[in-house]
Design an enzyme around this catalytic site. Structure first.
Site, PDB file in Angstrom:
ATOM      1  NE  ARG A 119      -4.283  -1.021   1.049  1.00 10.78           N
ATOM      2  CZ  ARG A 119      -5.504  -1.082   1.539  1.00 10.78           C
ATOM      3  NH1 ARG A 119      -5.700  -1.337   2.802  1.00 10.78           N
ATOM      4  NH2 ARG A 119      -6.553  -0.865   0.770  1.00 10.78           N
ATOM      5  CD  GLN A 124      -2.830   6.083  -3.631  1.00  6.92           C
ATOM      6  OE1 GLN A 124      -1.956   6.813  -4.098  1.00  6.92           O
ATOM      7  NE2 GLN A 124      -3.578   6.434  -2.624  1.00  6.92           N
ATOM      8  CG  ASP A 127      -4.781  -0.964  -2.736  1.00  5.18           C
ATOM      9  OD1 ASP A 127      -5.300  -2.071  -2.545  1.00  5.18           O
ATOM     10  OD2 ASP A 127      -4.479  -0.188  -1.823  1.00  5.18           O
ATOM     11  CB  SER A 130      -8.054   0.944  -2.598  1.00  5.04           C
ATOM     12  OG  SER A 130      -7.172   1.162  -1.543  1.00  5.04           O
ATOM     13  CE1 TYR A 225      -4.853  -1.918   5.843  1.00  7.32           C
ATOM     14  CE2 TYR A 225      -2.499  -2.342   5.659  1.00  7.32           C
ATOM     15  CZ  TYR A 225      -3.752  -2.347   5.109  1.00  7.32           C
ATOM     16  OH  TYR A 225      -3.926  -2.781   3.831  1.00  7.32           O
TER      17      TYR A 225
HETATM   18  P1  NAD Z   1      -9.214  -1.634   6.913  1.00  6.08           P
HETATM   19  O1  NAD Z   1     -10.216  -2.296   6.026  1.00  6.08           O
HETATM   20  O2  NAD Z   1      -8.112  -2.479   7.457  1.00  6.08           O
HETATM   21  O3  NAD Z   1      -9.991  -0.988   8.173  1.00  6.08           O
HETATM   22  C1  NAD Z   1     -11.074  -0.127   8.003  1.00  6.08           C
HETATM   23  C2  NAD Z   1     -10.994   0.992   9.026  1.00  6.08           C
HETATM   24  O4  NAD Z   1     -11.341   0.482  10.317  1.00  6.08           O
HETATM   25  C3  NAD Z   1      -9.628   1.650   9.175  1.00  6.08           C
HETATM   26  O5  NAD Z   1      -9.753   3.014   8.913  1.00  6.08           O
HETATM   27  C4  NAD Z   1      -9.251   1.369  10.622  1.00  6.08           C
HETATM   28  O6  NAD Z   1      -8.525   2.429  11.210  1.00  6.08           O
HETATM   29  C5  NAD Z   1     -10.614   1.227  11.265  1.00  6.08           C
HETATM   30  N1  NAD Z   1     -10.613   0.549  12.573  1.00  6.08           N
HETATM   31  C6  NAD Z   1      -9.873  -0.522  12.959  1.00  6.08           C
HETATM   32  N2  NAD Z   1     -10.118  -0.826  14.252  1.00  6.08           N
HETATM   33  C7  NAD Z   1     -11.055   0.048  14.697  1.00  6.08           C
HETATM   34  C8  NAD Z   1     -11.714   0.255  15.938  1.00  6.08           C
HETATM   35  N3  NAD Z   1     -11.460  -0.517  16.992  1.00  6.08           N
HETATM   36  N4  NAD Z   1     -12.597   1.266  16.019  1.00  6.08           N
HETATM   37  C9  NAD Z   1     -12.861   2.060  14.963  1.00  6.08           C
HETATM   38  N5  NAD Z   1     -12.255   1.927  13.773  1.00  6.08           N
HETATM   39  C10 NAD Z   1     -11.366   0.938  13.631  1.00  6.08           C
HETATM   40  O7  NAD Z   1      -8.591  -0.355   6.227  1.00  6.08           O
HETATM   41  P2  NAD Z   1      -8.447   0.044   4.705  1.00  6.08           P
HETATM   42  O8  NAD Z   1      -9.693   0.696   4.250  1.00  6.08           O
HETATM   43  O9  NAD Z   1      -7.999  -1.136   3.911  1.00  6.08           O
HETATM   44  O10 NAD Z   1      -7.276   1.115   4.721  1.00  6.08           O
HETATM   45  C11 NAD Z   1      -6.744   1.696   5.865  1.00  6.08           C
HETATM   46  C12 NAD Z   1      -5.767   2.777   5.474  1.00  6.08           C
HETATM   47  O11 NAD Z   1      -4.683   2.239   4.697  1.00  6.08           O
HETATM   48  C13 NAD Z   1      -6.296   3.879   4.574  1.00  6.08           C
HETATM   49  O12 NAD Z   1      -7.123   4.801   5.122  1.00  6.08           O
HETATM   50  C14 NAD Z   1      -4.962   4.472   4.113  1.00  6.08           C
HETATM   51  O13 NAD Z   1      -4.370   5.264   5.094  1.00  6.08           O
HETATM   52  C15 NAD Z   1      -4.146   3.249   3.898  1.00  6.08           C
HETATM   53  N6  NAD Z   1      -4.204   2.895   2.463  1.00  6.08           N
HETATM   54  C16 NAD Z   1      -3.144   3.229   1.681  1.00  6.08           C
HETATM   55  C17 NAD Z   1      -3.190   2.924   0.318  1.00  6.08           C
HETATM   56  C18 NAD Z   1      -2.062   3.253  -0.591  1.00  6.08           C
HETATM   57  O14 NAD Z   1      -1.294   4.146  -0.320  1.00  6.08           O
HETATM   58  N7  NAD Z   1      -1.900   2.517  -1.701  1.00  6.08           N
HETATM   59  C19 NAD Z   1      -4.290   2.291  -0.229  1.00  6.08           C
HETATM   60  C20 NAD Z   1      -5.359   1.986   0.608  1.00  6.08           C
HETATM   61  C21 NAD Z   1      -5.289   2.272   1.948  1.00  6.08           C
END
Ligand code: NAD
Length: 374
Positions: A119, A124, A127, A130, A225
């Site tokens: 990630r 991006q 991904d 996403s 994460y």
């Molecule tokens: P995910 O599916 O792992 O989790 C979903 C959300 O749940 C996250 O925002 C996490 O903080 C939240 N969460 C976890 N435990 C929790 C709790 N106890 N209470 C409330 N919320 C909680 O996450 P995701 O959507 O796959 O992505 C997370 C982050 O990864 C993104 O926001 C971003 O910062 C990063 N990301 C980067 C890239 C990239 O650069 N290529 C791409 C996608 C995501």
């Protein structure tokens, strides 16, 4: 080099590549062979693939003729049809499919796991987690809106004023932020919980209200994460979530922690106190669910509250989900294809080494090794 596109099992409506994306692959110098009927459930028929320049063939022929096979899911039942040196590229779920992966390694196959794409900014556009989360967040809100016995937006009509619905979003990752955007567009009042403070501004800019619980643990080493929280934090957060849940009409639960059970955020008592007719959509269902009562792949009603445990919304919107999926793969292929149209797995590239689960009879990806305790 020949790329093969396989038909998915009956429970999956997506296809790894739509005809529009096949055209792009052809421009990159690749030949494409598609299994008969592979795109049917995504509304892409064989004649559209032929028009795009692909050849249609039977299942076995696709596997034996293609040097690299593309799928949404791994070809679980066909490992014996593959031969040394072939490349398989799909979502892997390495823990769930560890036996299959071990067999693939023994056979000398190279397995590229789309769920392991790093990630990073450079990756991006590749991904799939996403892009598929975007579909899930969108579809979950639409489903909730259609099941809710109330309007989402405020209505001022001759028949009286209708108050807007309140939507609570748990987890503001990719799916959660998409859900905020769509719920706001439909006119609902949106509140959001997350443990990562970085998302606060994003939630606000989409028109949602971020509810902060003090004392959240964040870890820069987790790569953006979330991490597991302390017992004290969990208790405080559950109390606040309970307060907001009781006032809500819809909850879209998306909170996950990679490699762990999804955090439990809505307990039985919270559901019992929610308004009859409310809808909970638990997108974290396949990793245990955010609601104590969630049953994966089931729709249940408890005290008049509907709880839907569903993590496979992308399969319910197969055309655009497949288009995004295929585009992600094309962006990955672009870093692997040479001028002669050959796929080269350059392990010096962090995207390739991070995504390659097995190659040359060895486990390659550090994350796979960690996940499988190797
Ligand atoms: P995910 O599916 O792992 O989790 C979903 C959300 O749940 C996250 O925002 C996490 O903080 C939240 N969460 C976890 N435990 C929790 C709790 N106890 N209470 C409330 N919320 C909680 O996450 P995701 O959507 O796959 O992505 C997370 C982050 O990864 C993104 O926001 C971003 O910062 C990063 N990301 C980067 C890239 C990239 O650069 N290529 C791409 C996608 C995501």
């Amino acid at each position: 080099m020949v790329l093969g596109i396989l038909k998915e099992k009956a429970t999956e409506n997506r296809v790894a590549m739509m005809p529009g994306e096949v055209v792009v692959l052809k421009k990159l110098g690749l030949e494409v062979i598609v299994e008969k009927g592979a795109g049917e459930r995504a509304y892409a028929f064989d004649d559209a693939y032929i028009k795009a320049g692909a050849v249609i063939a039977e299942h076995k022929d696709v596997i034996t003729r293609a040097a690299m096979l593309l799928g949404v899911n791994p070809p679980m039942d066909d490992i014996n049809l593959f031969s040394d040196g072939q490349i398989i590229c799909s979502v892997l779920n390495p823990v769930e499919n560890s036996t299959w992966l071990e067999n693939a390694r023994n056979k000398g196959l190279s397995v590229l796991a789309l769920d392991l794409i790093p990630r990073t900014t450079r990756a991006q556009s590749m991904d799939i987690l996403s892009s598929m989360a975007t579909v899930s967040g969108y579809k979950a809100v639409l489903e909730a809106a259609s099941l809710l016995p109330r309007f989402f937006p405020m209505f001022m009509s001759a028949a009286g004023t209708i108050k807007p619905s309140r939507v609570l979003i748990l987890g503001a990752g990719v799916a959660g932020l998409q859900a905020v955007a769509i719920a706001r567009k439909l006119g609902a009042i949106v509140e959001v919980f997350d443990v990562r403070s970085a998302v606060k501004e994003e939630v606000k800019s989409l028109g949602g209200k971020f509810i902060e619980v003090e004392g959240a643990k964040e870890d820069a080493a987790a790569g953006g994460y979330a991490v597991e929280q302390s017992e004290e934090f969990k208790k405080k957060q559950q109390e606040l979530i309970q307060q907001r849940a009781i006032a809500s009409d819809v909850i879209i639960a998306t909170a996950q922690i990679p490699g762990k059970r999804a955090p439990l955020l809505i307990n039985k008592e919270t559901v019992r106190q929610m308004k009859p007719g409310s809808v909970i959509i638990d997108l974290a269902a396949s990793s245990g669910g955010n609601c104590e009562l969630t049953e994966n792949d089931k729709r249940i009603i408890v005290n008049g509250v509907m709880i839907i445990g569903k993590s496979d919304y992308p399969s319910d919107m197969p055309s655009d989900a497949s288009k995004m999926f295929g585009n992600n793969i094309i962006n990955l292929i672009k870093v692997m294809v040479d001028k002669e149209g050959n796929i080269v797995l350059n392990m010096a590239d962090d995207i390739i080494s991070g995504t390659t689960a097995v190659h040359g009879k060895e486990y390659v990806s550090t994350r796979v090794k960690q996940m499988l305790n190797l």
